[in-house]
Design a protein around this motif. Structure first.
Motif, PDB file in Angstrom:
ATOM      1  N   ILE A  39      17.909  76.540  99.424  1.00 37.02           N
ATOM      2  CA  ILE A  39      17.320  75.456 100.208  1.00 37.02           C
ATOM      3  C   ILE A  39      17.462  75.645 101.713  1.00 37.02           C
ATOM      4  CG2 ILE A  39      19.353  73.932 100.148  1.00 37.02           C
ATOM      5  CD1 ILE A  39      15.779  72.676  99.634  1.00 37.02           C
ATOM      6  N   GLN A  46       8.222  70.992 101.826  1.00 41.55           N
ATOM      7  CA  GLN A  46       9.311  71.708 101.153  1.00 41.55           C
ATOM      8  C   GLN A  46       9.653  73.047 101.762  1.00 41.55           C
ATOM      9  OE1 GLN A  46       9.644  71.573  96.771  1.00 41.55           O
ATOM     10  NE2 GLN A  46       7.462  71.129  96.906  1.00 41.55           N
ATOM     11  N   CYS A  47       8.771  73.557 102.618  1.00 46.13           N
ATOM     12  CA  CYS A  47       8.977  74.878 103.237  1.00 46.13           C
ATOM     13  C   CYS A  47      10.407  74.992 103.766  1.00 46.13           C
ATOM     14  CB  CYS A  47       7.987  75.065 104.372  1.00 46.13           C
ATOM     15  SG  CYS A  47       8.346  76.494 105.415  1.00 46.13           S
ATOM     16  N   ILE A  48      11.063  76.112 103.458  1.00 44.86           N
ATOM     17  CA  ILE A  48      12.441  76.315 103.914  1.00 44.86           C
ATOM     18  C   ILE A  48      12.519  77.239 105.125  1.00 44.86           C
ATOM     19  CG2 ILE A  48      13.479  75.786 101.674  1.00 44.86           C
ATOM     20  CD1 ILE A  48      13.752  78.814 101.193  1.00 44.86           C
ATOM     21  N   GLY A  74      17.200  78.423 103.518  1.00 45.90           N
ATOM     22  CA  GLY A  74      16.234  79.369 104.088  1.00 45.90           C
ATOM     23  C   GLY A  74      16.865  80.515 104.858  1.00 45.90           C
ATOM     24  N   CYS A  88      11.994  80.453 105.531  1.00 48.06           N
ATOM     25  CA  CYS A  88      12.752  81.690 105.309  1.00 48.06           C
ATOM     26  C   CYS A  88      12.062  82.912 105.916  1.00 48.06           C
ATOM     27  CB  CYS A  88      12.974  81.916 103.814  1.00 48.06           C
ATOM     28  SG  CYS A  88      11.452  82.152 102.860  1.00 48.06           S
ATOM     29  N   GLU A 144      21.852  78.176  97.529  1.00 48.82           N
ATOM     30  CA  GLU A 144      21.236  77.288  96.536  1.00 48.82           C
ATOM     31  C   GLU A 144      19.725  77.261  96.693  1.00 48.82           C
ATOM     32  OE1 GLU A 144      22.897  73.350  96.509  1.00 48.82           O
ATOM     33  OE2 GLU A 144      24.949  74.095  96.458  1.00 48.82           O
ATOM     34  N   HIS A 190      19.116  86.345  89.893  1.00 47.29           N
ATOM     35  CA  HIS A 190      20.298  86.832  89.176  1.00 47.29           C
ATOM     36  C   HIS A 190      20.062  88.216  88.587  1.00 47.29           C
ATOM     37  CE1 HIS A 190      21.768  82.889  90.055  1.00 47.29           C
ATOM     38  NE2 HIS A 190      22.960  83.230  89.569  1.00 47.29           N
ATOM     39  N   GLN A 207      19.155  82.973  94.666  1.00 44.18           N
ATOM     40  CA  GLN A 207      19.031  82.389  93.325  1.00 44.18           C
ATOM     41  C   GLN A 207      18.512  83.414  92.311  1.00 44.18           C
ATOM     42  OE1 GLN A 207      19.350  78.511  92.442  1.00 44.18           O
ATOM     43  NE2 GLN A 207      20.929  79.412  93.726  1.00 44.18           N
ATOM     44  N   PRO A 260       9.164  84.943  90.632  1.00 45.95           N
ATOM     45  CA  PRO A 260       8.405  83.958  91.405  1.00 45.95           C
ATOM     46  C   PRO A 260       9.237  82.707  91.703  1.00 45.95           C
ATOM     47  CG  PRO A 260       7.640  84.008  89.120  1.00 45.95           C
ATOM     48  CD  PRO A 260       8.650  85.116  89.264  1.00 45.95           C
ATOM     49  N   GLY A 261       8.934  82.076  92.811  1.00 44.38           N
ATOM     50  CA  GLY A 261       9.573  80.794  93.147  1.00 44.38           C
ATOM     51  C   GLY A 261      11.081  80.873  93.282  1.00 44.38           C
ATOM     52  N   THR A 262      11.589  81.993  93.764  1.00 42.63           N
ATOM     53  CA  THR A 262      13.039  82.194  93.784  1.00 42.63           C
ATOM     54  C   THR A 262      13.457  82.860  95.094  1.00 42.63           C
ATOM     55  OG1 THR A 262      12.972  82.547  91.407  1.00 42.63           O
ATOM     56  CG2 THR A 262      14.961  83.274  92.533  1.00 42.63           C
ATOM     57  N   ARG A 283      20.459  89.475  85.806  1.00 38.05           N
ATOM     58  CA  ARG A 283      19.937  89.648  84.454  1.00 38.05           C
ATOM     59  C   ARG A 283      18.464  90.051  84.471  1.00 38.05           C
ATOM     60  NH1 ARG A 283      20.272  83.962  85.040  1.00 38.05           N
ATOM     61  NH2 ARG A 283      22.481  84.120  84.583  1.00 38.05           N
ATOM     62  N   ASP A 314       4.755  68.253  99.188  1.00 35.43           N
ATOM     63  CA  ASP A 314       4.523  69.632  98.729  1.00 35.43           C
ATOM     64  C   ASP A 314       4.601  70.603  99.907  1.00 35.43           C
ATOM     65  OD1 ASP A 314       4.077  68.733  96.164  1.00 35.43           O
ATOM     66  OD2 ASP A 314       1.881  68.731  96.338  1.00 35.43           O
TER      67      ASP A 314
END
Lengths: 641, 255
Positions: free
Chosen positions: B62, B158-160, B64, B162, B60, B87, B85, B79-81, B89, B155
């Motif tokens: 989150i 939020q670091c996961i 990491g 990864c 999901e 896909h 997450q 970006p931001g994915t 497509r 802000d």
């Protein structure tokens, strides 16, 4: 195996004094003696990390184990909504009693009053602790803590950190844990999976057996106490909102060694998840419950309506929740919403390419409040939805369907969180005690941290104080025998050399459990599942294929061991669901519904905890009951009309 | 769609490793990238070959756990994915994709796409916490935090963890990861007592682990799945320099 009598050790006295009185009389371990004790903590989520850090701060020697590469990744991290606490910051009439009351009622009168009251009491301390750790909770403009309201409550008591409350609370506990790792009081074992618990001749937990997931080495660890904080078992359904690695193995291994497993049929199916998109689907993603505040749930009245949703006029839509529950409408509790959604999909009215969802439509709310207001409320959720489905929910209604999300059942524990096996504890989702037959939103985080920060650090001393001076050794027959059994099981899995992957068995098992022991259950279906599951289990043990050896990083072997345990758990869930011939909370027996189709409890015959004792593979387990008494919240029939 | 994959295969930490080509047929555009790899792995198991090891858990975006390079981009082209997450497509029929583990001296490869990110935990151990033992906390609302400060701290928080920032950086620097934690805690009033020690010891831990130095390429920010800003690196450097300068002073720095 002799029948165990259950002593829940609930302290006497009025409920508001029980915990304080109890704490006042628990035996203590002298500060200088604490370092002479080693505690093994399995799991590093909210409950495990908070317990391990707190033990170390007190001076105990701690070993902490997790299967992930870092304790920061435990699945508590994925919780979105928030954490409840009876702070009454909003002056809206909240109190410890009210939080207690809501939780007992929400659990449909199947939880233990004394535990729930304590949970509500320590909820206050949790928020203080987390704020001091630097958890960036949402703030009001004056700099004080903000709250929001959540399902099942009429007050604002939910603290949150954007949509990532679980992440921030877990990182707080993780940081406290890392501090103690640096100080040397905690030895952390990441990528270590517990494969058994070691019980000595007197029935005491004295250690665990783990597998190093990089080298495959089987290790022994001795401890004066063993604490399991290993989460829930929703992945028995294969498709759930749990992380892929979440599993029941630690709890199940303990069960096989004599720990009682309580109320396994109490599972929570969350109504608002993104439907599966194909047969490759690996998991399901939750969309926060808060969306039902502004979204309207509907399906077309005609099956196979080929029109785009915005082309279907009002008279051709069925807003079935609003129709059936005029006063609560789309905001009925999770179990009620989930059942109704499944019902319309089963009738062939489902929408989407797989016809496996219902619409959650924001068109009215966007028209009423403007797109900007909806963006502010749900922007991150809409973005996540679009990322997964490729559809823009501002334009096309969301499609949702229920998914397994949380399991209220778990290892039986007494008031001190000790299982019936001496020295073995269970915390958080891994135990059964606080949520009854249904958990309210924002209460899982509260319970995990309550158990880890504020309950077990007190109660474990009472046990350890009686064992001062006991030397630990892994060179005992109990350790040797248990290790040999673990090794043999690994070898057995590897040597089957059949044709089907662990994943394919898991998927098939999940379909059976979902079909017959999911949102709604009935006797005939459960009996059928009890035929299908053992048959599939036997095929598993004769036709499993694991590629790769045991002495290496082998994700197939890891999965196979977990699936093997899910098979046995699935059987127990069905046995329990069949035995509990009533409906309560998340456990709906179709034979027992009110004329309105709601869960009909049978307090006269089932106001108890079912704690099951393992009797062997394929053998009928023994049920031991713990009667439940409700002195402070009188059981009533829930109604949301 | 049909895809050609070139996947890094490495049996263990001591193995040399190599790229291996696989064809994956009939991939659904609705599947996630990891589900596409699941399909490949089921095919490999069917043929009696070892599946590709990759790390994943929540799927999901989150936890990491997941992450690898797709055609040179950490977590792939969106970006931001995170890659869980991402896909299918966003890919098209006939695409050729090169899939490699995070590359960094501080992240040794354990197997295939799985690396050891234990260095991140050790950086946190150096000071990525506020010292408050269980039970010591004052009433939560005794410490007001101005909303803009709390929001800014969030802000960063939020670091996961990864590791994409390290993998994408030409220097293999961990500055974005480290600065996110330093900033989260150093912005908050609760973090002030340990502010300068924290910056100093976390930066030193980062160097000790063998990460490179930041030279402002900003590649990290571009691939960060949580879109964490490199402004936090500047903030960390400022606290670090102050802390360094005051070393040996008799009077501690005022926060």
């Amino acid at each position: 195996m002799a029948t165990t009598t259950l002593d829940s050790r609930i302290p006497p006295g009025p409920i508001e004094h029980k915990w304080d009185e109890h704490k006042g009389h628990l035996k203590l371990v002298n500060p200088n003696n604490k370092r002479k004790f080693t505690i093994l903590v399995v799991g590093s989520g909210l409950a495990g990390a908070s317990a391990a850090a707190s033990f170390a701060e007190l001076g105990y020697e701690v070993r902490c184990f997790c299967f992930q590469d870092s304790p920061r990744r435990a699945h508590s991290i994925a919780a979105q909504g928030g954490i409840n606490a009876a702070k009454n910051y909003h002056n809206d009439g909240d109190s410890v009693f009210r939080l207690f009351y809501d939780t007992v009622k929400g659990g449909d009168f199947r939880s233990r009053e004394a535990n729930v009251y304590r949970l509500a009491q320590v909820s206050l301390n949790i928020i203080d602790q987390c704020a001091a750790q630097g958890v960036p909770f949402a703030r009001e403009y004056g700099g004080l803590l903000d709250n929001r309201s959540f399902g099942g409550a009429q007050v604002s008591r939910t603290f949150y950190a954007r949509g990532q409350t679980g992440q921030q609370l877990l990182l707080g506990a993780y940081q406290a844990l890392e501090k103690e790792i640096a100080s040397g009081k905690v030895r952390m074992f990441p990528r270590a999976e517990m494969l058994d618990v070691v019980i000595d001749g007197r029935g005491r937990a004295v250690g665990i057996i783990t597998r190093d997931m990089v080298t495959g080495k089987i290790d022994r660890h001795a401890g004066h106490a063993v604490v399991l904080a290993t989460g829930g078992y929703s992945n028995v359904y294969y498709l759930s909102t749990n992380a892929k690695g979440s599993n029941v193995t630690a709890a199940w291994r303990a069960h096989r060694r004599g720990a009682l497993f309580a109320n396994p049929c109490y599972t929570q199916i969350h109504p608002t998840c993104i439907p599966a998109s194909g047969d490759y689907q690996s998991k399901l993603t939750l969309m926060s419950e808060s969306l039902r505040n502004d979204g309207r749930v509907w399906v077309p009245k005609q099956p196979d309506d080929k029109r785009r949703p915005d082309q279907i006029p009002e008279p051709d839509r069925d807003y079935f929740l609003e129709r059936r529950y005029p006063s609560f409408g789309n905001l009925v509790p999770r179990d009620v919403a989930a059942r109704n959604i499944k019902h319309v999909v089963d009738e062939g009215l489902g929408v989407g390419p797989q016809k496996n969802g219902v619409y959650l439509d924001f068109a009215d709310a966007i028209q009423r409040l403007g797109r900007k207001a909806i963006e502010e409320r749900y922007g991150n959720l809409f973005a996540m939805y679009e990322k997964i489905t490729g559809e823009d929910p501002y334009v096309v209604p969301m499609r949702i369907y229920p998914a397994p999300h949380y399991t209220m059942g778990g290892l039986w524990v007494d008031y001190n969180l000790m299982t019936n096996l001496t020295g073995l504890y269970a915390l958080g989702e891994a135990n059964f005690s606080d949520h009854g037959a249904n958990r309210l939103g924002a209460s899982a985080l509260m319970q995990g941290l309550a158990d880890g920060y504020f309950v077990i650090p007190y109660t474990i001393g009472d046990y350890l104080s009686g064992h001062l001076g006991e030397k630990l050794s892994t060179e005992t027959d109990d350790f040797r025998r248990t290790e040999a059994e673990v090794q043999e099981r690994v070898n057995r899995l590897i040597s089957i050399k059949g044709t089907r992957s662990a994943d394919s068995f898991h998927r098939e098992l999940g379909r059976i459990v979902w079909e017959y022991c999911g949102i709604a259950r009935n006797a005939a279906g459960l009996q059928k599942a009890l035929q299908l599951i053992p048959a599939l289990r036997e095929e598993f043990w004769s036709n499993l294929r694991i590629v790769g050896g045991p002495d290496q990083l082998n994700q197939e072997l890891e999965l196979a061991g977990r699936v093997a345990d899910f098979f046995e758990l699935a059987e127990l869930m069905c046995v329990d669901a069949l035995d509990r011939d009533e409906s309560c909370g998340g456990h709906l027996r179709e034979e027992h519904q009110t004329p309105d189709g709601e869960a009909q409890r049978d307090d006269e015959h089932f106001q108890f905890v079912s704690a099951w004792q393992w009797n062997g593979v394929g053998k009928t387990p023994t049920r031991i009951t713990e009667p439940l008494e409700f002195e402070y919240v009188k059981p009533t029939q829930r109604s949301y009309k | 769609m049909n895809l050609t994959l070139h996947v890094w295969r490495q049996k263990g930490p001591a193995d040399e490793g190599r790229m291996v080509q696989y064809e994956v047929k009939d991939v659904s555009e609705h599947a996630s990238f990891l589900e596409m790899l699941d399909v490949l792995n089921q095919q490999l198991i069917g043929r009696g070959e070892e599946p590709v090891a990759f790390e994943h858990d929540c799927r999901e975006g989150i936890c990491g756990s997941c992450g690898f390079m797709i055609n040179g981009d950490a977590h792939g082209p969106m970006p931001g994915t995170t890659v869980c997450q991402l896909h299918m497509r966003h890919f098209k029929d006939g695409d050729v994709l090169h899939i490699e583990p995070w590359r960094s001296r501080a992240f040794p490869v354990l197997k295939d796409l799985v690396v050891d990110r234990g260095a991140f935990d050790r950086i946190i151990q150096a000071g990525g916490f506020i010292s408050v033992a269980t039970g010591e906390a004052p009433e939560a609302n005794l410490i007001p935090v101005p909303k803009p400060v709390a929001d800014r701290a969030m802000d960063a928080a939020q670091c996961i963890g990864c590791g994409a920032c390290v993998a994408q950086c030409p220097n293999g620097a961990a500055s974005l990861f480290t600065s996110a934690k330093v900033s989260h805690l150093n912005l908050l009033p609760q973090g002030q007592p340990e502010r300068f020690d924290r910056a100093l010891s976390m930066v030193e831990a980062m160097d000790r682990e063998g990460f490179g130095y930041c030279s402002n390429h900003a590649e990290c920010e571009a691939v960060c799945p949580k879109e964490i800003s490199i402004d936090f690196i500047a903030r960390m450097n400022r606290d670090y320099l102050k802390a360094k300068a005051q070393r040996g002073m008799k009077t501690p720095l005022q926060t």
